[in-house]
Design an enzyme around this catalytic site. Structure first.
Site, short mmCIF file in Angstrom:
data_model
loop_
_atom_site.label_atom_id
_atom_site.label_comp_id
_atom_site.label_asym_id
_atom_site.label_seq_id
_atom_site.Cartn_x
_atom_site.Cartn_y
_atom_site.Cartn_z
N THR A 1 0.82 -1.22 0.00
CA THR A 1 0.00 0.00 0.00
C THR A 1 0.85 1.26 0.00
O THR A 1 1.95 1.28 0.58
CB THR A 1 -0.92 0.01 1.24
OG1 THR A 1 -1.52 1.30 1.37
CG2 THR A 1 -0.13 -0.27 2.51
N TYR B 1 -1.98 0.43 10.11
CA TYR B 1 -2.26 -0.28 8.86
C TYR B 1 -1.02 -0.25 7.95
O TYR B 1 -0.55 -1.28 7.48
CB TYR B 1 -3.46 0.36 8.14
CG TYR B 1 -3.61 -0.10 6.73
CD1 TYR B 1 -4.00 -1.40 6.44
CD2 TYR B 1 -3.30 0.74 5.65
CE1 TYR B 1 -4.11 -1.84 5.14
CE2 TYR B 1 -3.40 0.30 4.35
CZ TYR B 1 -3.80 -0.99 4.10
OH TYR B 1 -3.89 -1.43 2.80
N1 UFG Z 1 -13.08 10.78 2.42
C1 UFG Z 1 -14.06 11.70 2.69
N2 UFG Z 1 -15.33 11.26 2.93
C2 UFG Z 1 -15.66 9.93 2.92
C3 UFG Z 1 -14.65 8.99 2.64
C4 UFG Z 1 -13.37 9.44 2.40
O1 UFG Z 1 -13.80 12.90 2.73
O2 UFG Z 1 -16.83 9.60 3.16
C5 UFG Z 1 -11.74 11.25 2.13
C6 UFG Z 1 -10.70 10.72 3.09
O3 UFG Z 1 -10.63 11.50 4.24
C7 UFG Z 1 -9.45 10.74 2.23
C8 UFG Z 1 -9.97 10.50 0.81
O4 UFG Z 1 -11.37 10.77 0.86
O5 UFG Z 1 -8.90 12.01 2.27
C9 UFG Z 1 -9.78 9.09 0.35
O6 UFG Z 1 -10.26 8.22 1.36
P1 UFG Z 1 -10.45 6.66 1.14
O7 UFG Z 1 -10.99 6.10 2.42
O8 UFG Z 1 -11.21 6.41 -0.11
O9 UFG Z 1 -8.99 6.14 0.88
P2 UFG Z 1 -7.65 6.35 1.74
O10 UFG Z 1 -6.80 7.27 0.95
O11 UFG Z 1 -7.89 6.68 3.15
O12 UFG Z 1 -7.10 4.86 1.79
C10 UFG Z 1 -6.91 4.08 0.66
C11 UFG Z 1 -7.12 2.63 1.04
C12 UFG Z 1 -6.10 2.21 2.04
C13 UFG Z 1 -4.73 2.53 1.54
C14 UFG Z 1 -4.62 3.95 1.12
C15 UFG Z 1 -3.29 4.19 0.49
O13 UFG Z 1 -8.41 2.47 1.60
O14 UFG Z 1 -6.24 0.82 2.26
O15 UFG Z 1 -5.62 4.27 0.19
O16 UFG Z 1 -3.16 5.50 0.10
F1 UFG Z 1 -3.82 2.32 2.50
#
Ligand code: UFG
Length: 334
Positions: free
Chosen positions: A117, A141
């Site tokens: 990741t 994680y």
């Molecule tokens: N976000 C929102 N509202 C929501 C959901 C997400 O504003 O309802 C924002 C989050 O705060 C973040 C962005 O959208 O800034 C992306 O969030 P995601 O949950 O879609 O993805 P992440 O970047 O947190 O995480 C993903 C994978 C992880 C991995 C990571 C690596 O879920 O498993 O990318 O960058 F580790």
């Protein structure tokens, strides 16, 4: 030759299973169905319901099924959950991976593909991050996954095991043929939540933080289409079978979209102007994570074919509608 796919009933593992079937491979899926679905494993792939940390089971499958490669997807993946349950994450993602790697070595499996990741990088700037950037994961994680990369590095030096570790950026979209998509109950991913809100599954959605140092204050991510990501895994399998050296590659497009931009695309593609709430930052979120994406092209010969956020969102929407028809409205399906 059989490929053992752990977590092959889940989102990314399930698409790998499809990709392998399409490529004519024999596929054995090992999944405990904690977040995956038996129906996601389509024939001729075979599903064994069990735990990838069960060394006796994995050893028997390797022996009896002629496994030559393991593609390891099974993991806990929710960054905020990893902050409240770090030991659960280390147990599942790290300790059980140790057991799986040991089973591979003892069973003579020479090829290992690991689902790593971008979270191994931690806080990064808006500049694309290369694989040799210093690693400083900020969540359990990310750390739980980085430790597996280290175990693989050391194991491949000591034993007859070669691996490809792929560091995923933000995986999104669905199988273009409509066979599978993101079905995980209570998924927290931005695009998934966005399309669910557009379809009326939720009355509104939250934007977590608008004061980040990015072009519009919301977090910037590199969204990679799931089938493109799977193509990188198929290239990794061919690479390993050709006897090449172990390698770690980013999987992303090298550019990204902010949370606001993604929500705008979801609204435009769905035609629904849903309600958005301004919420505080979500713990563990880096401001920006963009892949430097040359190495995967140069090493594995991967070429992205579906770098199009509108299309990614359209696939996610289509899948969400199909999923709804399949599952009805059980409380844990949203
Ligand atoms: N976000 C929102 N509202 C929501 C959901 C997400 O504003 O309802 C924002 C989050 O705060 C973040 C962005 O959208 O800034 C992306 O969030 P995601 O949950 O879609 O993805 P992440 O970047 O947190 O995480 C993903 C994978 C992880 C991995 C990571 C690596 O879920 O498993 O990318 O960058 F580790």
């Amino acid at each position: 030759m059989t490929v053992l796919v752990t977590g092959g009933a889940g989102y990314i593992g399930g698409h790998m299973t499809l990709g392998l079937i399409d490529a004519g491979e024999q596929v054995l899926v090992l999944d405990n169905l904690s977040t995956g679905f038996a129906w996601a494993v389509q024939p001729p792939a075979e599903l064994v319901v069990g735990d990838f940390g069960d060394a006796a089971l994995v050893g028997r499958l390797i022996r009896e099924r002629g496994v030559d490669a393991i593609a390891h997807f099974a993991a806990k993946i929710v960054v905020p959950d990893s902050l409240s349950d770090p030991l659960g994450y280390y147990d599942n993602n790290t300790a059980k991976a140790l057991s799986l790697i040991r089973s591979a070595v003892e069973g003579g499996v020479k090829h290992f593909i690991f689902s790593s990741t971008a979270a191994v990088y931690g806080e990064t700037s808006a500049e694309p991050v290369a694989e040799d950037t210093p690693l400083n994961p900020i969540s359990p994680y990310g750390r739980s996954k980085l430790m597996v990369e280290w175990m693989l590095q050391d194991a491949s030096r000591a034993y007859d095991l070669r691996y490809v570790a792929l560091r995923y950026f933000n995986v999104a979209g669905a199988d273009p043929k409509g066979r599978l998509g993101q079905s995980t109950p209570r998924a927290t991913h931005l695009i998934k939540r966005g399309v669910q809100t557009a379809l009326g599954r939720f009355p509104s959605m939250d934007i977590f933080g608008e004061d980040y140092p990015t072009r519009d204050g919301t977090c910037l991510r590199d969204y990679i289409q799931i089938t493109d990501l799977i193509d990188a895994h198929l290239a990794a399998l061919a690479y390993l079978r050709a006897g090449r050296e172990s390698v770690t590659c980013n999987c992303g497009y090298g550019h990204g979209a902010t949370v606001n931009e993604v929500i705008d695309v979801v609204k435009r593609v769905s035609g629904v102007d849903f309600k958005v709430n301004h919420a505080p930052r979500r713990p563990g979120d880096p401001a920006a994570i963009i892949a430097k994406a040359e190495k995967v092209r140069e090493t594995l010969g991967w070429r992205p074919k579906r770098d199009d956020l509108d299309e990614i969102v359209r696939q996610a929407l289509d899948w969400e509608r199909r999923l709804h028809n399949r599952l009805g409205e059980p409380p844990d399906a949203v």
